[in-house]
Design an enzyme around this catalytic site. Structure first.
Site, PDB file in Angstrom:
ATOM      1  N   ARG A 112      57.616  40.108  52.030  1.00  0.00           N
ATOM      2  CA  ARG A 112      57.955  38.993  51.203  1.00  0.00           C
ATOM      3  C   ARG A 112      59.288  38.210  51.699  1.00  0.00           C
ATOM      4  NH1 ARG A 112      55.856  39.616  45.848  1.00  0.00           N
ATOM      5  NH2 ARG A 112      53.699  40.719  46.099  1.00  0.00           N
ATOM      6  N   GLY A 125      47.133  44.975  48.536  1.00  0.00           N
ATOM      7  CA  GLY A 125      46.015  45.628  48.075  1.00  0.00           C
ATOM      8  C   GLY A 125      44.716  44.973  48.659  1.00  0.00           C
ATOM      9  N   HIS A 184      54.356  36.652  52.599  1.00  0.00           N
ATOM     10  CA  HIS A 184      54.050  36.242  51.245  1.00  0.00           C
ATOM     11  C   HIS A 184      55.239  35.627  50.712  1.00  0.00           C
ATOM     12  CE1 HIS A 184      52.357  36.061  47.198  1.00  0.00           C
ATOM     13  NE2 HIS A 184      51.137  36.441  47.524  1.00  0.00           N
ATOM     14  N   SER A 237      42.624  37.160  36.856  1.00  0.00           N
ATOM     15  CA  SER A 237      43.353  36.481  37.882  1.00  0.00           C
ATOM     16  C   SER A 237      44.183  37.603  38.610  1.00  0.00           C
ATOM     17  CB  SER A 237      44.213  35.366  37.586  1.00  0.00           C
ATOM     18  OG  SER A 237      45.089  35.780  36.533  1.00  0.00           O
ATOM     19  N   ILE A 240      50.243  31.172  36.897  1.00  0.00           N
ATOM     20  CA  ILE A 240      48.795  31.021  37.192  1.00  0.00           C
ATOM     21  C   ILE A 240      48.321  30.139  36.116  1.00  0.00           C
ATOM     22  CG2 ILE A 240      46.603  32.153  37.576  1.00  0.00           C
ATOM     23  CD1 ILE A 240      48.601  32.128  40.039  1.00  0.00           C
ATOM     24  N   SER A 248      42.638  39.240  44.361  1.00  0.00           N
ATOM     25  CA  SER A 248      43.974  38.584  44.767  1.00  0.00           C
ATOM     26  C   SER A 248      44.241  37.374  45.531  1.00  0.00           C
ATOM     27  CB  SER A 248      45.030  39.797  45.536  1.00  0.00           C
ATOM     28  OG  SER A 248      44.473  39.746  46.586  1.00  0.00           O
ATOM     29  N   CYS A 249      45.354  36.517  45.743  1.00  0.00           N
ATOM     30  CA  CYS A 249      45.703  35.428  46.198  1.00  0.00           C
ATOM     31  C   CYS A 249      45.424  35.588  47.920  1.00  0.00           C
ATOM     32  CB  CYS A 249      46.724  34.803  45.747  1.00  0.00           C
ATOM     33  SG  CYS A 249      48.386  35.666  46.198  1.00  0.00           S
ATOM     34  N   THR A 250      45.874  36.847  48.135  1.00  0.00           N
ATOM     35  CA  THR A 250      45.811  37.197  49.647  1.00  0.00           C
ATOM     36  C   THR A 250      44.138  37.400  49.879  1.00  0.00           C
ATOM     37  OG1 THR A 250      47.768  38.011  49.970  1.00  0.00           O
ATOM     38  CG2 THR A 250      46.383  38.489  51.420  1.00  0.00           C
TER      39      THR A 250
END
Length: 816
Positions: free
Chosen positions: A276, A254, A222, A162, A50, A193-195
């Site tokens: 995953r 999350g 993911h 992040s 990141i 989160s990214c999601t």
């Protein structure tokens, strides 16, 4: 509007760049409009996936500058690290190693295309000199600090995490495209989160369609992350210890919790899980939504087309794409048209793609921009923000030009400097334009200081510039002019008032204030050199619209660059005398620029009293005293060379050793500001140092800003040679004193700012709770940020705290 593409394969779009002009900025929403020279100074804590993706995107964004990175990586390894990436491909950045803790990163051939970055080496946030390196916002990407209390250990104004915070009731979360406009000045935030950054903006848009969302479920497919095992490990407590190469691994997410936090009205209605899969990047959310009213797929997209406020975040793709086609895609939510189909009359299945590295970093950068927009000083109101069509315009100009002995104008530079602004106003078709200027410092009416001499000069210059015959009407009554005095000619007429300083209330405004005797719809200040004084003609003209002209705006932009707001290598050269008067300016600049070179008679004063620099040394700027040179008991005696100041005689000019040291800095600087001669410019020998400096500046690769006053005069011909005919200096200022005052206080009385229409700043109830939590005065408080909407509060902003007992960052976390 909603973005569509019928390509069979997604183009790998580069990160969106900020507008390079005010006209281009106007095409964006007002939330993206900010003063284009105000560069956001950033730091990155951690240089893993990141941190690296954030850095690469920031390099391409002109309104950001990365000043420092905290990493264990060697300076010599960074070029290969940022240019080669198994996921995001190769790049061609050049990394120059200045020393083991300093690099310059760029891709162009010019000095100004490179950015200087300091490499920090500490695991303890308290030991990271963010503020000393000019950093305003830190991207916390290590994953080691997940609470407000831990992140507050950073010595910096603002921190962006992040990751989702562990103290979700304390650290507020902001997702660009969802609740970014609720940001109200919080010092420490998380971008979730990214999601969440994929699903939440889509839910925010979908919530306004078909009566809102009834319920939903999702599975995140993911990509693998660095926390997973490459081969099976000898643990059985969690499934992520199994090899990611060989398995599809069920996992938790999350995102359900953060969706509840962001959308209280949907709490408990959106449930999800995660798996995953063995790919290195790009993930997908398989989302099933049921709406309160019947809705078909095509109707949904049509409504989305009308109601999507964030086309840079939520986009639709109609091609037959696979995951790798979205690598490097900046949009955090890409709806797969062919992966979307009807479930029931009110239920639809959606497939949402997102680059879980690149788009997540793009979202984080969007929030940094939003934070700066709220917290930065007000934006200067430019002439381009005002309309002059059929308006009565009052324009304060600076025609305080040098005069010959016979009273004629010796240099028309300041009159010419006002032409771009005046022509812009005239082009729009104003009812009239009234100009006002001072000349000299007369005590009352003095014919030798009358501004009537400028009317024919201005008329001639306008006629030459436009090819049309123009006339300028002189108004002897000056600031006492009436409506009748400025209405004698037709529409678009130009009037020039008598010297403003013929009126005592110009320099000494009365308590009752000034009432203009004629109508003024727009006031435009184009007199930078007078803007540091609260004179009546500068600050006392009442008008519904006020703005600044092109020349004044250019002055501010150049000085802002010198104040470190552009992320460039900056050098300030301070000559002349009266160093005690310049100490406030030097103190402020010492925190902003990279080098301050001090010359002229200032060197003699500092040699006599070194304590003058006590408040200046030890800050960001390196201090270079030009303390070798030539002098004697008096300028009339034969010049003698001295290797240092403070000897048997004073110095009257800089010497070769100092000039060579200065040249080394000048030749690697992006911008150089010079104010004040290095010696006695009226003396045939002692003007040599200043002349050598002019040649050096004229041939250096950076942008050179010549300070106003005597320095500008020296360059423009007072030295016996007009150097502007030989060298193309970036900018020659019209104001000496005004420049010094702006570099000291970073504003001037005569600068007009936009009306404050920003979101309320201050702390919400959540922010207030964070203060209590940090100080150990609260253990738990059930509170939803969306119930308070981050309203304004009068509590003070969060100040960084130290925690000597806190654990240091593990070595692996710096690059995790």
């Amino acid at each position: 509007n909603f973005y569509f593409t019928s390509q069979s394969k997604c183009a790998r779009s580069p990160p969106p760049t900020f507008p390079t002009s005010l006209e281009a900025a106007r095409a964006h929403e007002p939330r993206l409009l900010s003063f284009l020279t105000m560069v956001i100074m950033c730091g990155i804590n951690g240089f893993g996936r990141i941190g690296k993706c954030t850095f690469l995107q920031l390099l391409d964004q002109q309104e950001f500058a990365v000043r420092a990175i905290n990493t264990s990586m060697k300076a010599t390894s960074i070029q290969k690290y940022i240019n080669t990436d198994s996921t995001h491909g190769t790049r061609n950045y050049v990394v120059r190693v200045v020393d083991e803790d300093t690099i310059q990163v760029g891709s162009g051939a010019t000095v100004s295309s490179f950015r200087t970055v300091k490499l920090l080496r500490s695991r303890n946030p308290e030991d990271l000199p963010w503020r000393k390196n000019g950093v305003e916002i830190v991207f916390e990407t290590t994953g080691a600090f997940l609470t407000t209390k831990e992140m507050a250990r950073h010595d910096v104004d603002y921190v962006i995490l992040s990751a989702p915070p562990k103290d979700i009731d304390t650290t507020p979360m902001f997702v660009y495209g969802v609740n970014d406009r609720d940001y109200a000045g919080e010092a420490i935030i998380s971008v979730a989160s990214c999601t969440t950054n994929c699903i939440a903006p889509f839910l925010a848009a979908a919530e306004n369609i078909a009566g809102g969302i009834r319920d939903g479920s999702f599975i995140t497919i993911h990509a693998s992350t660095a926390s997973q095992s490459i081969v099976d490990e000898a643990h059985d407590k969690k499934r992520t210890n199994r090899s990611i190469f060989n398995n599809i691994i069920p996992h938790t997410t999350g995102a359900s919790k953060t969706v509840d936090w962001l959308f209280p009205q949907l709490k408990g209605k959106i449930k999800g899980t995660s798996i995953r899969v063995p790919i290195n990047n790009v993930s997908m959310v398989d989302l099933n939504l049921h709406f309160n009213e019947p809705i078909e797929k095509e109707a949904f997209f049509n409504e989305m087309n009308e109601k999507n406020r964030f086309p840079d975040v939520v986009q639709l793709h109609k091609g037959q794409a696979v995951s790798s086609d979205f690598i490097g895609f900046p949009a955090s939510t890409v709806v797969d048209y062919h992966g979307t189909f009807q479930l029931t009359d009110s239920g639809i299945k959606f497939s949402l793609w997102y680059d879980n590295e690149w788009s997540y970093c793009a979202q984080m950068i969007h929030m940094a921009r939003t934070m700066n927009e709220v917290n930065a000083p007000q934006r200067v109101r430019s002439i381009r923000d005002a309309s002059f069509v059929e308006k009565d315009v009052f324009m304060r100009v600076d025609f305080n030009c040098p005069l010959n002995e016979d009273g004629t104008v010796a240099d028309e530079f300041r009159v010419r400097a006002a032409l771009p602004t005046l022509r812009h106003i005239l082009k729009e078709g104003p009812s009239r334009v009234v100009l006002a200027s001072h000349l000299g410092r007369p005590k009352g009416a003095d014919p030798s200081c009358s501004t009537d001499r400028f009317a024919p000069i201005l008329a001639r210059l306008l006629s030459e510039a436009t090819g049309e015959e123009r006339s300028v009407i002189f108004v002897p009554s000056g600031l006492d002019a009436t409506e009748e005095d400025v209405s004698s000619a037709g529409p678009g007429a130009i009037y020039l008032l008598e010297n403003t300083r013929f009126h005592a209330y110009e320099t000494k405004p009365t308590a009752a204030g000034y009432t203009c005797g004629f109508n003024v719809d727009v006031f435009c200040n184009e007199a930078f050199s007078a803007s540091h004084r609260a004179h009546t003609s500068v600050t006392g003209i009442d008008a519904p619209v006020k703005c600044v002209g092109f020349q004044l705006l250019t002055e501010i932009q150049c000085l802002d660059r010198m104040l470190g707001r552009s992320g460039e290598v900056s050098v300030a050269i301070c000559g002349g005398s009266k160093v005690s008067d310049k100490l406030p300016m030097l103190k402020n600049m010492s925190r902003r620029v990279d080098l301050i070179a001090i010359g002229g008679n200032n060197v003699n004063a500092i040699a006599a009293d070194p304590s003058l620099l006590d408040d200046i040394r030890g800050n960001r700027a390196e201090i270079l005293l030009l303390d070798d040179g030539f002098g004697n008991a008096s300028p009339d005696d034969p010049p003698l060379y001295s290797p240092c100041a403070g000897g048997a005689h004073p110095l009257f000019d800089a010497g070769p050793v100092s000039l060579n040291k200065l040249a080394a800095w000048v030749n690697k600087a992006d911008i150089i500001f010079w104010n004040g001669a290095l010696g006695i410019t009226e003396h045939p020998f002692y003007k040599n140092g200043s002349e050598q400096l002019v040649h050096l500046l004229g041939q250096c690769p950076g942008d050179v800003v010549i300070g106003g006053g005597d320095t500008a005069g020296f360059v423009q011909g007072a030295s016996g040679e007009d150097y502007t005919e030989k060298y193309d200096f970036f900018h020659i200022s019209t104001g000496g004193g005004a420049s010094i005052d702006y570099l000291t206080s970073e504003t001037l009385p005569g600068i007009t700012y936009h009306d404050a229409q920003q979101r309320p700043r201050g702390m919400s109830e959540v922010e207030e709770y964070r203060q209590l939590s940090i100080n150990g005065k609260a253990k738990r408080k059930d509170i939803s940020p969306n119930n308070t909407m981050y309203g304004a509060n009068t509590s003070p902003k969060l100040e960084p705290i130290s925690s000597a007992s806190a654990l240091p960052v593990p070595p692996s976390a710096l690059n995790a």
